[in-house]
Motif scaffolding. Structure first.
Motif, PDB file in Angstrom:
ATOM      1  N   THR A  35      -9.434 -20.647  45.355  1.00  8.94           N
ATOM      2  CA  THR A  35      -8.214 -20.222  44.681  1.00  8.94           C
ATOM      3  C   THR A  35      -7.625 -19.064  45.474  1.00  8.94           C
ATOM      4  OG1 THR A  35      -9.357 -18.583  43.300  1.00  8.94           O
ATOM      5  CG2 THR A  35      -9.283 -20.860  42.486  1.00  8.94           C
ATOM      6  N   ASN A  36      -6.656 -18.369  44.891  1.00  4.83           N
ATOM      7  CA  ASN A  36      -6.057 -17.226  45.571  1.00  4.83           C
ATOM      8  C   ASN A  36      -6.837 -15.938  45.309  1.00  4.83           C
ATOM      9  OD1 ASN A  36      -5.419 -16.808  42.925  1.00  4.83           O
ATOM     10  ND2 ASN A  36      -3.198 -16.692  43.210  1.00  4.83           N
ATOM     11  N   GLU A  37      -8.083 -16.076  44.865  1.00  4.66           N
ATOM     12  CA  GLU A  37      -8.974 -14.926  44.736  1.00  4.66           C
ATOM     13  C   GLU A  37     -10.126 -15.086  45.727  1.00  4.66           C
ATOM     14  OE1 GLU A  37     -10.252 -14.559  40.715  1.00  4.66           O
ATOM     15  OE2 GLU A  37      -8.230 -14.169  39.938  1.00  4.66           O
ATOM     16  N   TRP A  38     -10.637 -13.973  46.230  1.00  5.86           N
ATOM     17  CA  TRP A  38     -11.688 -14.019  47.239  1.00  5.86           C
ATOM     18  C   TRP A  38     -12.960 -14.645  46.677  1.00  5.86           C
ATOM     19  CZ3 TRP A  38     -10.170 -13.543  51.924  1.00  5.86           C
ATOM     20  CH2 TRP A  38      -9.133 -12.661  52.268  1.00  5.86           C
ATOM     21  N   ILE A  49     -23.938  -7.916  55.727  1.00  2.61           N
ATOM     22  CA  ILE A  49     -22.642  -8.530  56.005  1.00  2.61           C
ATOM     23  C   ILE A  49     -22.281  -9.487  54.877  1.00  2.61           C
ATOM     24  CG2 ILE A  49     -21.279  -9.915  57.615  1.00  2.61           C
ATOM     25  CD1 ILE A  49     -23.312  -9.201  59.790  1.00  2.61           C
ATOM     26  N   LYS A  50     -21.061  -9.378  54.383  1.00  2.00           N
ATOM     27  CA  LYS A  50     -20.544 -10.309  53.391  1.00  2.00           C
ATOM     28  C   LYS A  50     -19.259 -10.927  53.923  1.00  2.00           C
ATOM     29  CE  LYS A  50     -22.411  -7.992  49.279  1.00  2.00           C
ATOM     30  NZ  LYS A  50     -22.075  -7.343  47.980  1.00  2.00           N
ATOM     31  N   ALA A  51     -19.137 -12.250  53.766  1.00  2.00           N
ATOM     32  CA  ALA A  51     -17.951 -12.971  54.217  1.00  2.00           C
ATOM     33  C   ALA A  51     -17.287 -13.646  53.023  1.00  2.00           C
ATOM     34  CB  ALA A  51     -18.321 -14.006  55.274  1.00  2.00           C
ATOM     35  N   TYR A  52     -15.974 -13.580  52.981  1.00  2.00           N
ATOM     36  CA  TYR A  52     -15.192 -14.139  51.870  1.00  2.00           C
ATOM     37  C   TYR A  52     -14.081 -15.033  52.416  1.00  2.00           C
ATOM     38  CZ  TYR A  52     -17.176 -10.157  49.262  1.00  2.00           C
ATOM     39  OH  TYR A  52     -18.013  -9.230  48.695  1.00  2.00           O
ATOM     40  N   LEU A  53     -13.647 -15.981  51.587  1.00  2.00           N
ATOM     41  CA  LEU A  53     -12.496 -16.822  51.881  1.00  2.00           C
ATOM     42  C   LEU A  53     -11.618 -16.915  50.643  1.00  2.00           C
ATOM     43  CD1 LEU A  53     -14.176 -19.854  53.702  1.00  2.00           C
ATOM     44  CD2 LEU A  53     -12.820 -18.055  54.789  1.00  2.00           C
ATOM     45  N   LYS A  54     -10.341 -17.190  50.867  1.00  2.00           N
ATOM     46  CA  LYS A  54      -9.460 -17.535  49.750  1.00  2.00           C
ATOM     47  C   LYS A  54      -8.310 -18.370  50.293  1.00  2.00           C
ATOM     48  CE  LYS A  54      -6.301 -13.542  49.620  1.00  2.00           C
ATOM     49  NZ  LYS A  54      -5.753 -12.458  48.759  1.00  2.00           N
ATOM     50  N   ARG A  55      -7.694 -19.117  49.417  1.00  2.00           N
ATOM     51  CA  ARG A  55      -6.550 -19.938  49.799  1.00  2.00           C
ATOM     52  C   ARG A  55      -5.294 -19.303  49.225  1.00  2.00           C
ATOM     53  NH1 ARG A  55      -6.842 -24.826  51.674  1.00  2.00           N
ATOM     54  NH2 ARG A  55      -8.869 -25.268  50.745  1.00  2.00           N
ATOM     55  N   GLU A  56      -4.426 -18.845  50.120  1.00  2.00           N
ATOM     56  CA  GLU A  56      -3.182 -18.222  49.672  1.00  2.00           C
ATOM     57  C   GLU A  56      -2.289 -19.263  49.001  1.00  2.00           C
ATOM     58  OE1 GLU A  56      -2.812 -15.071  49.954  1.00  2.00           O
ATOM     59  OE2 GLU A  56      -4.039 -14.386  51.615  1.00  2.00           O
ATOM     60  N   GLY A  58       0.426 -21.704  48.314  1.00  2.31           N
ATOM     61  CA  GLY A  58       1.362 -22.419  49.161  1.00  2.31           C
ATOM     62  C   GLY A  58       0.913 -22.624  50.593  1.00  2.31           C
ATOM     63  N   LYS A  59      -0.342 -22.267  50.920  1.00  9.03           N
ATOM     64  CA  LYS A  59      -0.830 -22.421  52.287  1.00  9.03           C
ATOM     65  C   LYS A  59      -2.035 -23.353  52.321  1.00  9.03           C
ATOM     66  CE  LYS A  59       0.646 -17.913  54.093  1.00  9.03           C
ATOM     67  NZ  LYS A  59       0.187 -16.652  54.740  1.00  9.03           N
ATOM     68  N   LYS A  60      -2.097 -24.199  53.358  1.00  9.90           N
ATOM     69  CA  LYS A  60      -3.251 -25.067  53.544  1.00  9.90           C
ATOM     70  C   LYS A  60      -4.398 -24.338  54.232  1.00  9.90           C
ATOM     71  CE  LYS A  60      -0.645 -29.401  53.864  1.00  9.90           C
ATOM     72  NZ  LYS A  60      -0.353 -30.588  54.710  1.00  9.90           N
ATOM     73  N   ILE A  61      -4.045 -23.361  55.073  1.00 11.73           N
ATOM     74  CA  ILE A  61      -5.056 -22.645  55.841  1.00 11.73           C
ATOM     75  C   ILE A  61      -5.530 -21.440  55.044  1.00 11.73           C
ATOM     76  CG2 ILE A  61      -5.547 -21.476  58.025  1.00 11.73           C
ATOM     77  CD1 ILE A  61      -3.198 -23.053  59.229  1.00 11.73           C
ATOM     78  N   ARG A  62      -6.828 -21.188  55.089  1.00 13.37           N
ATOM     79  CA  ARG A  62      -7.416 -20.143  54.270  1.00 13.37           C
ATOM     80  C   ARG A  62      -7.371 -18.781  54.969  1.00 13.37           C
ATOM     81  NH1 ARG A  62     -12.718 -23.736  53.267  1.00 13.37           N
ATOM     82  NH2 ARG A  62     -13.024 -23.023  55.387  1.00 13.37           N
ATOM     83  N   SER A  63      -7.412 -17.738  54.181  1.00 12.50           N
ATOM     84  CA  SER A  63      -7.547 -16.382  54.697  1.00 12.50           C
ATOM     85  C   SER A  63      -9.021 -15.993  54.671  1.00 12.50           C
ATOM     86  CB  SER A  63      -6.739 -15.402  53.839  1.00 12.50           C
ATOM     87  OG  SER A  63      -5.362 -15.716  53.887  1.00 12.50           O
ATOM     88  N   PHE A  64      -9.394 -15.035  55.518  1.00  8.46           N
ATOM     89  CA  PHE A  64     -10.784 -14.598  55.580  1.00  8.46           C
ATOM     90  C   PHE A  64     -10.884 -13.091  55.362  1.00  8.46           C
ATOM     91  CE2 PHE A  64      -9.289 -13.928  59.913  1.00  8.46           C
ATOM     92  CZ  PHE A  64      -9.835 -12.692  60.232  1.00  8.46           C
TER      93      PHE A  64
END
Length: 235
Positions: A35-38, A49-56, A58-64
């Motif tokens: 979703t749009n939350e991490w 180390i912690k790694a997160y993703l979210k989907r902005e 309206g965007k297909k590509i995820r943020s990190f």
């Protein structure tokens, strides 16, 4: 009875490998529900180390987003980040790296060539970095990085990336410990399948921090008394 015992032992030994393979397969299939939350996708407690993703929206590509507590002074961690010409020693899947221009003691432009996943042409990118120095009032330093796709003519067969935008944040936690945070988004340009982009966004930030930790074991970064090439502190 012996055969059953051997089978159980084989499964127990290989279960982590099987789970990891299934996780990678899920990634290739794009099965992550974001979703749009991490969302925490990796928690390396050994290395902090912690790694997160979210989907902005309206965007297909995820943020990190990556967070790491590093056992080194802020200056040493930043020294690794500022040393563009040695990025190939630690940066994930990097074929070339060079400083193009030092604009000032707070701004520089550099060039990277990324090794793309099999079946995709390699990518190059020109990046502009602007340093916002540490102040006691803020309690941290920032480096804002944005792509400049038209800064140089295209270099076929390389595909020019349209974005490799990120904000790197250095927060000192005492004298010899630093909170390192990196949040960003990439657009590799061309016709790369979305799954390859998302796969890289999941793997690369974590792998880069692991590489940075390795470099911080070297005296040239950890114990250097040379002036930093860019202004990390306001005063």
């Amino acid at each position: 009875m012996i055969k059953k015992a051997l089978l159980a032992l084989t499964l127990a030994v290989n279960l982590p490998v099987i789970s990891h393979a299934e996780s990678d397969l899920d990634e290739l299939r794009g099965s992550d529900v974001l979703t749009n939350e991490w969302k925490l996708v990796k928690n390396d407690k050994l290395r902090n180390i912690k790694a997160y993703l979210k989907r902005e929206d309206g965007k297909k590509i995820r943020s990190f987003r990556i967070e790491a507590i590093i056992d080194a002074p802020m200056e040493a961690v930043a020294r690794v980040g500022f040393d563009i010409d040695n990025y190939q020693r630690w940066y994930w899947q990097l074929l070339d790296a060079k400083l193009l221009k030092k604009v000032s003691d707070r701004e520089y432009i550099y060039y990277l060539v990324h090794n793309a996943p099999v079946g995709n042409p390699d990518r190059d990118v020109i990046l502009r970095a602007v340093v916002e120095p540490y102040t006691a009032q803020k309690g941290y330093a920032l480096v804002r990085i944005n792509a400049l796709p038209d800064y140089l003519p295209p270099k076929p067969p390389l595909v020019r990336m349209q974005a490799e935008d990120m904000v790197v944040k250095y927060t000192p936690l005492g004298k010899n410990k630093t909170l390192f945070e990196n949040e960003g988004y990439i657009d590799p340009g061309g016709a790369a399948p979305v799954w390859t982009i998302n796969f890289v966004q999941r793997q690369a930030p974590y792998a880069a921090v692991v590489g940075m930790l390795r470099m911080l074991q070297l005296p040239e970064y950890l114990n250097s008394d040379k002036p930093l090439p860019y202004k990390l502190y306001a005063n």
